[in-house]
Design an enzyme around this catalytic site. Sequence first.
Site, mmCIF file in Angstrom:
data_model
loop_
_atom_site.group_PDB
_atom_site.id
_atom_site.type_symbol
_atom_site.label_atom_id
_atom_site.label_comp_id
_atom_site.label_asym_id
_atom_site.label_seq_id
_atom_site.Cartn_x
_atom_site.Cartn_y
_atom_site.Cartn_z
ATOM 1 N N GLY A 20 23.089 41.947 13.791
ATOM 2 C CA GLY A 20 21.621 42.053 13.828
ATOM 3 C C GLY A 20 21.037 41.983 12.425
ATOM 4 N N ARG A 27 25.907 36.249 16.192
ATOM 5 C CA ARG A 27 27.064 36.979 16.713
ATOM 6 C C ARG A 27 28.036 35.895 17.182
ATOM 7 N NH1 ARG A 27 22.751 40.801 18.526
ATOM 8 N NH2 ARG A 27 22.964 42.576 17.125
ATOM 9 N N ASP A 45 29.499 47.449 11.419
ATOM 10 C CA ASP A 45 30.925 47.699 11.638
ATOM 11 C C ASP A 45 31.666 46.495 12.224
ATOM 12 O OD1 ASP A 45 31.112 50.235 10.621
ATOM 13 O OD2 ASP A 45 30.783 51.246 12.542
ATOM 14 N N THR A 62 22.226 47.244 8.565
ATOM 15 C CA THR A 62 21.803 47.501 9.949
ATOM 16 C C THR A 62 20.667 48.510 9.956
ATOM 17 O OG1 THR A 62 22.401 48.512 12.063
ATOM 18 C CG2 THR A 62 23.736 49.156 10.179
ATOM 19 N N ASP A 119 20.249 50.552 12.198
ATOM 20 C CA ASP A 119 20.656 51.695 13.023
ATOM 21 C C ASP A 119 21.206 52.897 12.255
ATOM 22 O OD1 ASP A 119 19.916 50.339 15.273
ATOM 23 O OD2 ASP A 119 21.940 49.734 15.852
ATOM 24 N N ASP A 167 24.146 53.471 11.538
ATOM 25 C CA ASP A 167 25.308 53.969 12.282
ATOM 26 C C ASP A 167 26.630 53.539 11.645
ATOM 27 O OD1 ASP A 167 25.017 51.282 12.846
ATOM 28 O OD2 ASP A 167 25.490 51.472 14.975
ATOM 29 N N ARG A 204 20.761 51.332 20.400
ATOM 30 C CA ARG A 204 21.475 51.331 21.681
ATOM 31 C C ARG A 204 22.555 52.397 21.667
ATOM 32 N NH1 ARG A 204 23.347 45.667 22.391
ATOM 33 N NH2 ARG A 204 21.141 45.164 22.510
ATOM 34 N N HIS A 229 11.706 44.579 18.900
ATOM 35 C CA HIS A 229 12.203 43.898 17.703
ATOM 36 C C HIS A 229 11.246 43.925 16.513
ATOM 37 C CE1 HIS A 229 15.115 42.504 20.654
ATOM 38 N NE2 HIS A 229 15.913 42.275 19.626
HETATM 39 P P1 ADP Z 1 27.429 44.394 13.555
HETATM 40 O O1 ADP Z 1 28.111 43.713 12.425
HETATM 41 O O2 ADP Z 1 25.978 44.616 13.319
HETATM 42 O O3 ADP Z 1 28.181 45.641 13.996
HETATM 43 P P2 ADP Z 1 28.488 42.983 15.858
HETATM 44 O O4 ADP Z 1 29.270 44.113 16.388
HETATM 45 O O5 ADP Z 1 27.719 42.124 16.820
HETATM 46 O O6 ADP Z 1 27.395 43.409 14.788
HETATM 47 O O7 ADP Z 1 29.499 42.063 15.019
HETATM 48 C C1 ADP Z 1 29.035 40.925 14.327
HETATM 49 C C2 ADP Z 1 30.090 39.870 14.343
HETATM 50 O O8 ADP Z 1 31.263 40.335 13.644
HETATM 51 C C3 ADP Z 1 30.611 39.467 15.713
HETATM 52 O O9 ADP Z 1 29.765 38.569 16.371
HETATM 53 C C4 ADP Z 1 31.918 38.814 15.330
HETATM 54 O O10 ADP Z 1 31.711 37.524 14.811
HETATM 55 C C5 ADP Z 1 32.413 39.712 14.201
HETATM 56 N N1 ADP Z 1 33.337 40.727 14.731
HETATM 57 C C6 ADP Z 1 33.036 41.811 15.473
HETATM 58 N N2 ADP Z 1 34.153 42.477 15.837
HETATM 59 C C7 ADP Z 1 35.195 41.791 15.314
HETATM 60 C C8 ADP Z 1 36.611 41.947 15.342
HETATM 61 N N3 ADP Z 1 37.191 42.947 16.001
HETATM 62 N N4 ADP Z 1 37.367 41.046 14.682
HETATM 63 C C9 ADP Z 1 36.793 40.013 14.014
HETATM 64 N N5 ADP Z 1 35.468 39.802 13.967
HETATM 65 C C10 ADP Z 1 34.665 40.670 14.600
HETATM 66 O O1 F6P Z 2 21.973 46.893 15.693
HETATM 67 C C1 F6P Z 2 20.615 46.713 15.508
HETATM 68 C C2 F6P Z 2 19.905 46.606 16.844
HETATM 69 O O2 F6P Z 2 18.560 46.343 16.585
HETATM 70 C C3 F6P Z 2 20.062 47.793 17.768
HETATM 71 O O3 F6P Z 2 19.218 48.876 17.449
HETATM 72 C C4 F6P Z 2 19.731 47.178 19.091
HETATM 73 O O4 F6P Z 2 20.314 47.897 20.140
HETATM 74 C C5 F6P Z 2 20.329 45.807 18.970
HETATM 75 O O5 F6P Z 2 20.415 45.508 17.593
HETATM 76 C C6 F6P Z 2 19.521 44.756 19.659
HETATM 77 O O6 F6P Z 2 20.168 43.531 19.543
HETATM 78 P P1 F6P Z 2 19.527 42.127 19.958
HETATM 79 O O7 F6P Z 2 18.927 41.565 18.728
HETATM 80 O O8 F6P Z 2 20.696 41.347 20.426
HETATM 81 O O9 F6P Z 2 18.499 42.387 21.008
#
Ligand code: ADP
Ligand code: F6P
Length: 324
Positions: free
Chosen positions: A15, A76, A107, A129, A131, A133, A175, A254
Amino acid sequence: MAKEVKTIGVLTSGGDAPGMNAAVRAVVRQALSKGLKVKGIKRGYAGLLQEEIFDMEAKDVSDIINRGGTILQTARCLEFKELEYQKKAAEICKKHGIDGIVVIGGDGSFQGAQKLAALGINTIGLPGTIDLDIACTEYTIGFDTAVNTAMEAIDKIRDTSTSHERCSIIEVMGRGAGYIALWCGIANGAEEVLLPEKYDFDEQKLVNNIIESRKRGKQHYIIINAEGIGHSASMAKRIEAATGMETRATILGHMQRGGNPTAKDRVYASTMGALAVDLLCEGKSNRVVGYRHGEFVDFDIDEALAMQKSIPEYEYEICHNLSI
Ligand code: ADP
Ligand code: F6P
């Protein structure tokens, strides 16, 4: 001996968050000031796999420190969780001469960076982020702007809520994490905050509190509801039926992810971006930058991902006490 880094790649992933542009700008300019080359990678890991890679000069990051979103765009990319695609990405980095990457995200994005590091590409993660978090850090890029955006919107809703003597349920983002909701709870003087970390709240108790507060002469009742609890519209109908107090639900959505970053987000994101380049120059890899106890620090990504974070109980408690 540390591998000498000559070319740094930078990408934003997951995000978006206000302040990501300030971080990208800092990576580019700190790297150039140290005589390194910089390559921008579009659309996170998806763009890396598509080889959406371009040279970046100082002018490419002009006029962006004040802008929300990310000029690199973000995505993503589910396939990046598979080894086959991680190997392909590492090969693409080598082909483009990228020997270090700065990954700005949450993360999930750090797990991607961890995999690239294991395949020989030096990686540094920056916490991006809204969040808040990410366990290893007390600050994440974008949280300050998002919480101020939400706070200002809630102030406006509070005005009309008071005029009409209504109950207002305002749903904020988060979320899986209730930090935006908790901060707005305190900053907006809300009567109630509903957090995903405290999902087993008692709705009947909430109804009783609204009725009691009306008897004490309260002119509004503000409930900040985190996205992770959700269902604000149906909750509003139930509360209105049970209390007799007109109730409206607003989902901020958003809008919390956009807008000009606050001074704090610009300064902290800039510092973190520059530090990421310094760490790569020191030969470090598989690290994530954080902010703890008033200092910018870095952690091993594996250790950072294993850390736990929870809602501060004291703030949660005073949030209720201060709104009686
Ligand atoms: P955030 O980075 O905000 O936590 P996501 O959890 O959607 O957001 O992760 C972002 C991107 O990081 C994913 O779309 C993917 O490309 C990559 N990613 C997430 N988890 C893994 C993983 N276990 N191994 C490798 N790449 C990952
Ligand atoms: O991680 C940031 C965040 O804005 C969360 O607070 C929310 O749950 C999520 O992303 C929403 O994601 P999307 O952009 O896919 O609607």
